[in-house]
Design a protein around this motif. Structure first.
Motif, PDB file in Angstrom:
ATOM      1  N   ILE A  25      -7.899  -5.384  -0.002  1.00 37.08           N
ATOM      2  CA  ILE A  25      -6.489  -5.091  -0.280  1.00 37.08           C
ATOM      3  C   ILE A  25      -5.705  -4.951   1.020  1.00 37.08           C
ATOM      4  O   ILE A  25      -4.587  -5.468   1.160  1.00 37.08           O
ATOM      5  CB  ILE A  25      -6.361  -3.812  -1.137  1.00 37.08           C
ATOM      6  N   LEU A  26      -6.291  -4.270   2.000  1.00 39.78           N
ATOM      7  CA  LEU A  26      -5.623  -4.106   3.291  1.00 39.78           C
ATOM      8  C   LEU A  26      -5.430  -5.448   3.993  1.00 39.78           C
ATOM      9  O   LEU A  26      -4.395  -5.679   4.634  1.00 39.78           O
ATOM     10  CB  LEU A  26      -6.412  -3.147   4.187  1.00 39.78           C
ATOM     11  N   ASP A  27      -6.412  -6.322   3.887  1.00 39.89           N
ATOM     12  CA  ASP A  27      -6.268  -7.661   4.474  1.00 39.89           C
ATOM     13  C   ASP A  27      -5.062  -8.381   3.871  1.00 39.89           C
ATOM     14  O   ASP A  27      -4.268  -9.008   4.593  1.00 39.89           O
ATOM     15  CB  ASP A  27      -7.526  -8.499   4.220  1.00 39.89           C
ATOM     16  N   ALA A  28      -4.922  -8.282   2.558  1.00 46.66           N
ATOM     17  CA  ALA A  28      -3.794  -8.926   1.871  1.00 46.66           C
ATOM     18  C   ALA A  28      -2.473  -8.269   2.265  1.00 46.66           C
ATOM     19  O   ALA A  28      -1.463  -8.951   2.488  1.00 46.66           O
ATOM     20  CB  ALA A  28      -3.993  -8.855   0.354  1.00 46.66           C
ATOM     21  N   ILE A  43       4.855  -4.567  -3.559  1.00 50.91           N
ATOM     22  CA  ILE A  43       3.471  -4.554  -4.044  1.00 50.91           C
ATOM     23  C   ILE A  43       3.151  -5.875  -4.747  1.00 50.91           C
ATOM     24  O   ILE A  43       2.026  -6.376  -4.681  1.00 50.91           O
ATOM     25  CB  ILE A  43       3.237  -3.369  -4.997  1.00 50.91           C
ATOM     26  N   ASP A  44       4.151  -6.457  -5.392  1.00 60.92           N
ATOM     27  CA  ASP A  44       3.962  -7.764  -6.030  1.00 60.92           C
ATOM     28  C   ASP A  44       3.590  -8.820  -4.988  1.00 60.92           C
ATOM     29  O   ASP A  44       2.749  -9.691  -5.262  1.00 60.92           O
ATOM     30  CB  ASP A  44       5.235  -8.196  -6.765  1.00 60.92           C
ATOM     31  N   ASP A  45       4.228  -8.762  -3.817  1.00 66.17           N
ATOM     32  CA  ASP A  45       3.905  -9.713  -2.750  1.00 66.17           C
ATOM     33  C   ASP A  45       2.455  -9.561  -2.303  1.00 66.17           C
ATOM     34  O   ASP A  45       1.749 -10.545  -2.079  1.00 66.17           O
ATOM     35  CB  ASP A  45       4.834  -9.510  -1.546  1.00 66.17           C
ATOM     36  N   GLY A  51      -4.174 -12.309  -4.992  1.00 67.49           N
ATOM     37  CA  GLY A  51      -4.573 -13.056  -6.177  1.00 67.49           C
ATOM     38  C   GLY A  51      -5.056 -12.138  -7.275  1.00 67.49           C
ATOM     39  O   GLY A  51      -6.027 -12.428  -7.978  1.00 67.49           O
ATOM     40  N   ALA A  52      -4.368 -11.002  -7.418  1.00 62.39           N
ATOM     41  CA  ALA A  52      -4.762  -9.999  -8.408  1.00 62.39           C
ATOM     42  C   ALA A  52      -3.506  -9.360  -8.983  1.00 62.39           C
ATOM     43  O   ALA A  52      -2.392  -9.662  -8.568  1.00 62.39           O
ATOM     44  CB  ALA A  52      -5.652  -8.942  -7.760  1.00 62.39           C
ATOM     45  N   GLY A  55      -1.691  -3.694 -10.541  1.00 63.79           N
ATOM     46  CA  GLY A  55      -2.407  -2.520 -11.037  1.00 63.79           C
ATOM     47  C   GLY A  55      -3.685  -2.267 -10.267  1.00 63.79           C
ATOM     48  O   GLY A  55      -4.092  -1.108 -10.068  1.00 63.79           O
ATOM     49  N   GLN A  56      -4.327  -3.347  -9.802  1.00 62.21           N
ATOM     50  CA  GLN A  56      -5.548  -3.198  -9.019  1.00 62.21           C
ATOM     51  C   GLN A  56      -5.259  -2.578  -7.654  1.00 62.21           C
ATOM     52  O   GLN A  56      -6.106  -1.897  -7.089  1.00 62.21           O
ATOM     53  CB  GLN A  56      -6.223  -4.558  -8.856  1.00 62.21           C
ATOM     54  N   ILE A  57      -4.051  -2.824  -7.159  1.00 58.64           N
ATOM     55  CA  ILE A  57      -3.652  -2.213  -5.882  1.00 58.64           C
ATOM     56  C   ILE A  57      -3.321  -0.740  -6.090  1.00 58.64           C
ATOM     57  O   ILE A  57      -3.741   0.125  -5.318  1.00 58.64           O
ATOM     58  CB  ILE A  57      -2.447  -2.958  -5.284  1.00 58.64           C
ATOM     59  N   TYR A  58      -2.583  -0.450  -7.171  1.00 56.73           N
ATOM     60  CA  TYR A  58      -2.197   0.935  -7.453  1.00 56.73           C
ATOM     61  C   TYR A  58      -3.413   1.829  -7.746  1.00 56.73           C
ATOM     62  O   TYR A  58      -3.326   3.045  -7.639  1.00 56.73           O
ATOM     63  CB  TYR A  58      -1.215   0.992  -8.622  1.00 56.73           C
ATOM     64  N   TYR A  59      -4.514   1.223  -8.102  1.00 57.65           N
ATOM     65  CA  TYR A  59      -5.738   1.997  -8.324  1.00 57.65           C
ATOM     66  C   TYR A  59      -6.176   2.682  -7.028  1.00 57.65           C
ATOM     67  O   TYR A  59      -6.749   3.771  -7.054  1.00 57.65           O
ATOM     68  CB  TYR A  59      -6.849   1.080  -8.838  1.00 57.65           C
TER      69      TYR A  59
END
Length: 218
Positions: A25-28, A43-45, A51-52, A55-59
């Motif tokens: 996630i940090l790489d992205a 966060i959408d960017d 490629g996810a 919600g997977q980031i907000y986790y």
């Protein structure tokens, strides 16, 4: 295996998996912040780069600014580990300073998105809509940056004491010195990098330029 040991092993496995996911996630996020800057990036960017779903980031992260802080912190940790290794490899101050500079530039070349984000100022968030916890993290990042700068200033001071460079205002000179190194994040483009040999030549050239600016025999 006993139940206690099994639980510990499972917990370690889960922790390692979570850490790997957090790093992805940090790489992205580093890529997204590098491309757009902090303010326009959403966060959408980051989710698009990842490629996810967001919600997977907000986790793992509550907000964009928390993501930005962790990208910046990761960049600082990379830098600190690299230059300390270079610093410990030599005894003479100018040799240490050269090794630290080359290590710093190597991290920029090899981890460009993180390093480009790291030069984006965190001071701009101090008066924004941040929580006290976030302001504490900003202060922590600024402290790390000061400590990092201090390691370079220390070697410049030692070189002055050894008589290998002229006496000068270390507080000013170290900022100009690091500025010459960090400007690489502005113009360097990883996609134009052709080979490890060319990158090594680039690193050596920029380091030599910065070292010559100190006025000694380098």
């Amino acid at each position: 295996m006993q139940k206690g040991n099994l639980a510990t092993a499972e917990g370690s496995k889960h922790s390692a998996k979570a850490e790997r996911r957090r790093r992805i996630i940090l790489d992205a996020a580093a890529q997204a912040f590098m491309q757009k800057g902090f303010a326009p990036t959403s966060i959408d960017d980051v989710a698009d780069v990842l490629g996810a779903t967001k919600g997977q980031i907000y986790y793992y992260y509550r907000s964009k600014i928390d993501l930005f802080f962790d990208v910046h912190l990761s960049a600082m940790e990379m830098d600190m580990a690299a230059i300390k290794s270079g610093q410990q490899a030599h005894e003479e101050p100018l040799a240490r300073l050269r090794a630290m500079s080359e290590a710093h530039l190597s991290v920029i070349v090899e981890n460009f998105p993180y390093q480009r984000v790291a030069v984006q100022s965190v001071e701009m968030h101090m008066e924004g809509q941040t929580t006290e916890e976030q302001r504490d993290r900003i202060r922590h990042l600024l402290k790390l940056r000061d400590e990092y700068e201090g390691l370079f200033a220390q070697e410049i001071s030692r070189a002055m004491e050894a008589g290998t460079i002229p006496q000068q205002n270390v507080k000013l000179v170290v900022k100009a010195f690091l500025g010459a190194l960090n400007w690489t994040t502005v113009w360097f483009r990883p996609e134009h990098s052709k080979s490890a040999k060319e990158n090594a030549a680039l690193i050596a050239t920029i380091t030599q330029f910065a070292m010559q600016g100190l006025g000694g025999k380098t």
